[in-house]
Design a protein around this motif. Structure first.
Motif, PDB file in Angstrom:
ATOM      1  N   SER A  34       0.855  -1.184   0.000  1.00  0.00           N
ATOM      2  CA  SER A  34       0.000   0.000   0.000  1.00  0.00           C
ATOM      3  C   SER A  34       0.888   1.229   0.000  1.00  0.00           C
ATOM      4  O   SER A  34       1.745   1.390   0.886  1.00  0.00           O
ATOM      5  N   PHE A  35       0.698   2.090  -1.005  1.00  0.00           N
ATOM      6  CA  PHE A  35       1.474   3.317  -1.120  1.00  0.00           C
ATOM      7  C   PHE A  35       0.506   4.488  -1.261  1.00  0.00           C
ATOM      8  O   PHE A  35       0.216   4.943  -2.367  1.00  0.00           O
ATOM      9  N   GLY A  36      -0.040   4.933  -0.138  1.00  0.00           N
ATOM     10  CA  GLY A  36      -0.960   6.048  -0.194  1.00  0.00           C
ATOM     11  C   GLY A  36      -2.186   5.714  -1.009  1.00  0.00           C
ATOM     12  O   GLY A  36      -3.048   4.940  -0.587  1.00  0.00           O
ATOM     13  N   ALA A  37      -2.264   6.276  -2.218  1.00  0.00           N
ATOM     14  CA  ALA A  37      -3.440   6.098  -3.069  1.00  0.00           C
ATOM     15  C   ALA A  37      -3.425   4.778  -3.825  1.00  0.00           C
ATOM     16  O   ALA A  37      -4.396   4.445  -4.509  1.00  0.00           O
ATOM     17  N   ILE A  38      -2.341   4.010  -3.734  1.00  0.00           N
ATOM     18  CA  ILE A  38      -2.198   2.788  -4.530  1.00  0.00           C
ATOM     19  C   ILE A  38      -2.095   1.575  -3.607  1.00  0.00           C
ATOM     20  O   ILE A  38      -1.323   1.566  -2.647  1.00  0.00           O
ATOM     21  N   THR A  39      -2.872   0.550  -3.913  1.00  0.00           N
ATOM     22  CA  THR A  39      -2.757  -0.749  -3.250  1.00  0.00           C
ATOM     23  C   THR A  39      -2.496  -1.796  -4.313  1.00  0.00           C
ATOM     24  O   THR A  39      -3.192  -1.838  -5.333  1.00  0.00           O
ATOM     25  N   ALA A  40      -1.489  -2.645  -4.082  1.00  0.00           N
ATOM     26  CA  ALA A  40      -1.129  -3.670  -5.057  1.00  0.00           C
ATOM     27  C   ALA A  40      -0.923  -4.996  -4.340  1.00  0.00           C
ATOM     28  O   ALA A  40      -0.107  -5.083  -3.415  1.00  0.00           O
ATOM     29  N   ASN A  41      -1.651  -6.026  -4.757  1.00  0.00           N
ATOM     30  CA  ASN A  41      -1.512  -7.371  -4.215  1.00  0.00           C
ATOM     31  C   ASN A  41      -1.273  -8.337  -5.363  1.00  0.00           C
ATOM     32  O   ASN A  41      -2.073  -8.394  -6.307  1.00  0.00           O
ATOM     33  N   VAL A  42      -0.191  -9.097  -5.286  1.00  0.00           N
ATOM     34  CA  VAL A  42       0.174 -10.028  -6.351  1.00  0.00           C
ATOM     35  C   VAL A  42       0.597 -11.348  -5.726  1.00  0.00           C
ATOM     36  O   VAL A  42       1.307 -11.365  -4.706  1.00  0.00           O
ATOM     37  N   SER A  43       0.172 -12.457  -6.334  1.00  0.00           N
ATOM     38  CA  SER A  43       0.610 -13.778  -5.873  1.00  0.00           C
ATOM     39  C   SER A  43       0.875 -14.675  -7.067  1.00  0.00           C
ATOM     40  O   SER A  43       0.222 -14.552  -8.111  1.00  0.00           O
ATOM     41  N   VAL A  44       1.832 -15.557  -6.911  1.00  0.00           N
ATOM     42  CA  VAL A  44       2.117 -16.596  -7.906  1.00  0.00           C
ATOM     43  C   VAL A  44       1.985 -17.941  -7.203  1.00  0.00           C
ATOM     44  O   VAL A  44       2.236 -18.047  -5.996  1.00  0.00           O
ATOM     45  N   TYR A  45       1.585 -18.956  -7.945  1.00  0.00           N
ATOM     46  CA  TYR A  45       1.319 -20.236  -7.292  1.00  0.00           C
ATOM     47  C   TYR A  45       1.585 -21.405  -8.233  1.00  0.00           C
ATOM     48  O   TYR A  45       1.602 -21.255  -9.461  1.00  0.00           O
ATOM     49  N   ASP A  46       1.777 -22.543  -7.620  1.00  0.00           N
ATOM     50  CA  ASP A  46       1.864 -23.817  -8.329  1.00  0.00           C
ATOM     51  C   ASP A  46       1.066 -24.830  -7.508  1.00  0.00           C
ATOM     52  O   ASP A  46       1.437 -25.133  -6.364  1.00  0.00           O
ATOM     53  N   THR A  47      -0.045 -25.304  -8.059  1.00  0.00           N
ATOM     54  CA  THR A  47      -0.943 -26.211  -7.351  1.00  0.00           C
ATOM     55  C   THR A  47      -1.020 -27.534  -8.098  1.00  0.00           C
ATOM     56  O   THR A  47      -1.196 -27.545  -9.316  1.00  0.00           O
ATOM     57  N   LYS A  48      -0.919 -28.627  -7.360  1.00  0.00           N
ATOM     58  CA  LYS A  48      -0.987 -29.955  -7.965  1.00  0.00           C
ATOM     59  C   LYS A  48      -2.016 -30.796  -7.223  1.00  0.00           C
ATOM     60  O   LYS A  48      -2.044 -30.804  -5.990  1.00  0.00           O
ATOM     61  N   PHE A  49      -2.858 -31.489  -7.984  1.00  0.00           N
ATOM     62  CA  PHE A  49      -3.855 -32.401  -7.426  1.00  0.00           C
ATOM     63  C   PHE A  49      -3.489 -33.836  -7.773  1.00  0.00           C
ATOM     64  O   PHE A  49      -3.063 -34.117  -8.905  1.00  0.00           O
ATOM     65  N   SER A  50      -3.671 -34.720  -6.824  1.00  0.00           N
ATOM     66  CA  SER A  50      -3.573 -36.152  -7.086  1.00  0.00           C
ATOM     67  C   SER A  50      -4.921 -36.790  -6.789  1.00  0.00           C
ATOM     68  O   SER A  50      -5.646 -36.356  -5.887  1.00  0.00           O
ATOM     69  N   ASN A  51      -5.271 -37.806  -7.562  1.00  0.00           N
ATOM     70  CA  ASN A  51      -6.577 -38.474  -7.451  1.00  0.00           C
ATOM     71  C   ASN A  51      -7.732 -37.475  -7.573  1.00  0.00           C
ATOM     72  O   ASN A  51      -8.716 -37.537  -6.820  1.00  0.00           O
ATOM     73  N   LEU A  52      -7.616 -36.561  -8.523  1.00  0.00           N
ATOM     74  CA  LEU A  52      -8.653 -35.555  -8.742  1.00  0.00           C
ATOM     75  C   LEU A  52      -9.978 -36.244  -9.058  1.00  0.00           C
ATOM     76  O   LEU A  52     -10.067 -37.073  -9.955  1.00  0.00           O
TER      77      LEU A  52
END
Length: 745
Positions: free
Chosen positions: A525-543
């Motif tokens: 958060s920078f005063g008038a600006i809010t920035a949220n970023v995420s990166v991910y790697d998701t793996k399912f087994s027996n979906l």
């Protein structure tokens, strides 16, 4: 000791209330900041925290946004949350997060995206059919949340938090008329103190509209929707060390007509707001149902520690009748030619209890520990009928299958935070869950020949244990920037096939699915600006999967070996002035099956590679590398809001939203012609006039202004159960143009 006795008495009171209509425990909505700032307070980690301090990829849709933009259900909400999608079917909609969800074809699936309604776990989509109303907020947590939310959160969790009673008297009444749907909505609430220690809130909503698809057989619009909802909330605070909140919500809905429209299979669909369907042999098409969710939450201060008890009860009774657009009138004499229809009456009830102890914050070590228990009963009937008469087949028949399941689960969980420094924290979580299920499946032929559908029996019992750990490192780079990295696991219990003809003991059960998530993110958060970023790697087994095979007109339910999704999610908010703000949310993902032996054939596979009529060919098929259906690579929204004072007594408030998705397969078989939904953008707009004290308003509310027609899902209805093979599309809501007026006291 007095506080502890109050705590025990509240548990007895809760049990008594549940016995005759049920309260249950819940998380209270957090009131808006009195200072008027825009900080969003959430309870994603079972404590009140600023959204910017939570090391989870999450979005919050506020109650104001839900009310102002006419967000009535999860499908509407998905427009505001990237990487969240809803597959629209005949009333059994499914939520997907990061491309993973539980297909609607097998009704007994627990959802991979778990829902919590004021703290009450809702594992069946039918528990959430009622529209949103009088809410504080909706928290959307992406990725496995196996520790604190617990049960069946392999893909994520959504927490719906209703508005709380207020210390001062307030009331509101809002009504709207929709010119496209020829219908109205009316909602309102009354809230305030009864005494120095007791506050209550009563809220309700009525919906009555005629739908958005013209049924040429009846001359009426479909689906005609009538809904009534009421919620009562009471907050008792007899001392500074104890509070108890009881809620009970009842919903009733009656939807006449469906949302399916027919089209060709050899050409790209040209969706239209027109269908032709007369009453089927099972009665008038549509959905009717009643729901009850009750909760009661007790919080007891034990010195600096907080003991919380959450008791919940949920029940629904529902019946859905489906017909499928035949495109042509019945022949003379009234005999329905080549019609297919089915019905799914359901009944469900669930009791749950959670107890947790929270340590004070600001210590070197903070913790939350607890235990959870629930038990439920689920019954499903399936009626499937065919009235077919053509040169290849003559068949008039009706079959009935019935499925019963009992579930019992118990878990213990804990989360500990080590504040290594003022800026660095390590968070470890662990949940152990034991689940028992037993079920039976049977069927009968009501009338008709014996050669079209096999009638079989099956029964089984399951007992399984799952352990879901997570660990997070969180670092405050400065007062305005926080970064985090997480490793976590989630799981969803196995179960039984509930509504597939020909099910036997050998095919009755499917295994639990498990997920692993690696994620990193930044919140700034920078005063008038809010920035949220995420990166991910998701793996399912027996979906867990359930896929329709149009060649055999059956569903194939089981487990895919593994699938993975990698991507990035971001939200940026710019507030250059008090009168203007812009929020942009964007997401990209790449999702594929890593290994899926025994998969149903894809439409793009030649017969030499996979023959859908050959069990041996299907058993040898593997679609590793193929994308998952119902998933877009890109999704997002842009929301702009402007507030302009016109005079000392009048204000203009304008909000515009553009939401978009890239193209995706909306058919199980991933047909590249009729089963692919091209990318699209939809535009929503609200223009409101009101007074500075917000005592009244008059607004225009438009959703999907350009009337972009899209299909949530589609399947191929094959010959000979229809004279001409055709595609059946579940049409999502079309344009809505409404005038709204409201007053507040």
């Amino acid at each position: 000791m007095k506080g502890f006795n109050q705590f025990l008495l509240s548990g007895v009171a809760a049990a008594a209330m549940i016995g005759c209509a049920a309260p249950a425990m819940a998380q209270d909505a957090v009131p808006a900041d009195d200072a008027g700032n825009d900080e969003i307070i959430v309870t994603a980690q079972k404590r009140e925290q600023s959204l910017q301090d939570v090391p989870i990829s999450m979005e919050v849709v506020t109650g104001d946004t839900i009310e102002e933009m006419g967000v009535n259900d999860f499908a509407d909400m998905a427009s505001y949350v990237p990487n969240v999608a809803v597959q629209t079917t005949a009333g059994n909609d499914v939520i997907y997060i990061r491309g993973f969800g539980s297909p609607p074809a097998n009704f007994s699936f627990d959802q991979a995206v778990s829902l919590y309604i004021d703290g009450v776990y809702a594992g069946k989509s039918r528990q959430t059919q009622a529209p949103f109303f009088d809410l504080g907020r909706v928290e959307v947590l992406r990725g496995p949340q196996g520790a604190l939310f617990g049960k069946n959160t392999a893909a994520g969790a959504i927490s719906v938090v209703s508005a709380a009673p207020t210390k001062d008297f307030e009331a509101s009444l809002t009504g709207s008329y929709d010119f496209e749907y020829d219908g109205f909505q009316l909602s309102g609430h009354v809230s305030g103190p009864i005494s120095d220690t007791l506050s209550v809130r009563l809220a309700g909503r009525i919906v009555d509209n005629d739908g958005y698809i013209m049924n040429r057989a009846t001359g009426q619009k479909n689906p005609q929707t009538k809904q009534q909802l009421v919620r009562f909330t009471a907050l008792w605070e007899p001392s500074p060390d104890f509070d108890f909140t009881a809620r009970i919500e009842y919903g009733n809905q009656d939807i006449k007509g469906g949302v399916t429209v027919a089209d060709a299979v050899l050409l790209a669909p040209k969706l239209r707001q027109s269908r032709f369907l007369e009453t089927s042999a099972l009665g008038e098409e549509g959905i009717r149902g009643e729901t009850l969710i009750a909760s009661g939450t007790a919080n007891l201060q034990l010195g600096d520690y907080t003991l919380t008890s959450i008791t919940g009860y949920s029940w629904f009774d529902s019946a859905m009748i489906n017909g499928f657009d035949q495109t042509l009138p019945n022949p003379p004499g009234g005999v329905t030619s080549n019609s297919t229809y089915n019905s799914y009456p359901e009944n469900f009830d669930q009791f749950s209890q959670e107890i947790r102890l929270s340590s004070p914050v600001g210590q070197p070590i903070e913790f939350i520990v607890g235990a959870y228990y629930d038990t439920s009963d689920y019954h499903l009937d399936q009626f499937g009928g065919f009235n077919i008469s053509n040169p290849t087949l003559t068949y008039f028949g009706l079959l009935h299958t019935f499925f019963d399941q009992k579930t019992e689960s118990f878990s213990v969980f804990g989360q500990s935070t080590w504040n290594a420094t003022d800026s660095l924290r390590f968070i470890g979580s662990l949940r152990y869950t034991h689940t028992k299920k037993e079920a039976t499946f049977d069927g009968e032929r009501i009338y008709g020949p014996y050669n079209l559908r096999p009638l079989t029996q099956a029964q089984g019992k399951r007992s399984e244990d799952n352990i879901d750990p997570s660990i997070t490192a969180q670092y405050d780079v400065s007062d305005d920037i926080m970064v985090y990295a997480t490793y976590g696991r989630g799981s969803k219990s196995g179960g039984f096939v509930s509504n597939t003809y020909g099910t036997t003991d050998a095919t009755f059960q499917y295994e639990p699915e498990k997920s692993r998530n690696i994620e990193a993110g930044v919140r700034a958060s920078f005063g008038a600006i809010t920035a949220n970023v995420s990166v991910y790697d998701t793996k399912f087994s027996n979906l867990q999967v359930s896929v329709y095979n149009p060649t055999t007109s059956t569903y194939q339910t089981g487990n895919a070996a593994s699938a993975a999704s990698t991507g990035i999610e971001s939200t940026f908010t710019l507030k250059p002035s008090r009168n203007f703000d812009v929020t942009t949310s964007l997401a990209y993902q790449d999702i594929r099956y890593l290994d899926y032996p025994g998969a149903a054939c894809l439409a793009s596979q030649p017969l030499s590679e996979c023959n859908p009529a050959s069990p041996a060919s299907i058993a040898a098929n593997n679609i590793a590398g193929s994308p998952l259906p119902y998933v877009s690579d890109f999704s997002g929204s842009v929301q702009a809001h402007s507030w302009v004072p016109i005079s000392s007594a009048l204000e203009l408030d304008v909000t515009g939203v553009v939401s978009f998705r890239s193209g995706y397969f909306n058919s199980d078989t991933q047909d590249p012609v009729f089963g692919h939904q091209s990318g699209y953008a939809k535009v929503d707009l609200r223009v409101q006039l009101g007074d500075p004290d917000d005592r009244w308003h008059l607004a225009f509310v438009g959703r999907n202004l350009t009337n972009k027609l899209t299909a949530g899902s589609v399947f191929r209805l094959p010959f000979p159960i229809t004279n001409v093979t055709r595609s059946i599309h579940y049409l999502e809501p079309a344009r809505s143009l409404a005038i709204e007026a409201g007053v507040k006291f």
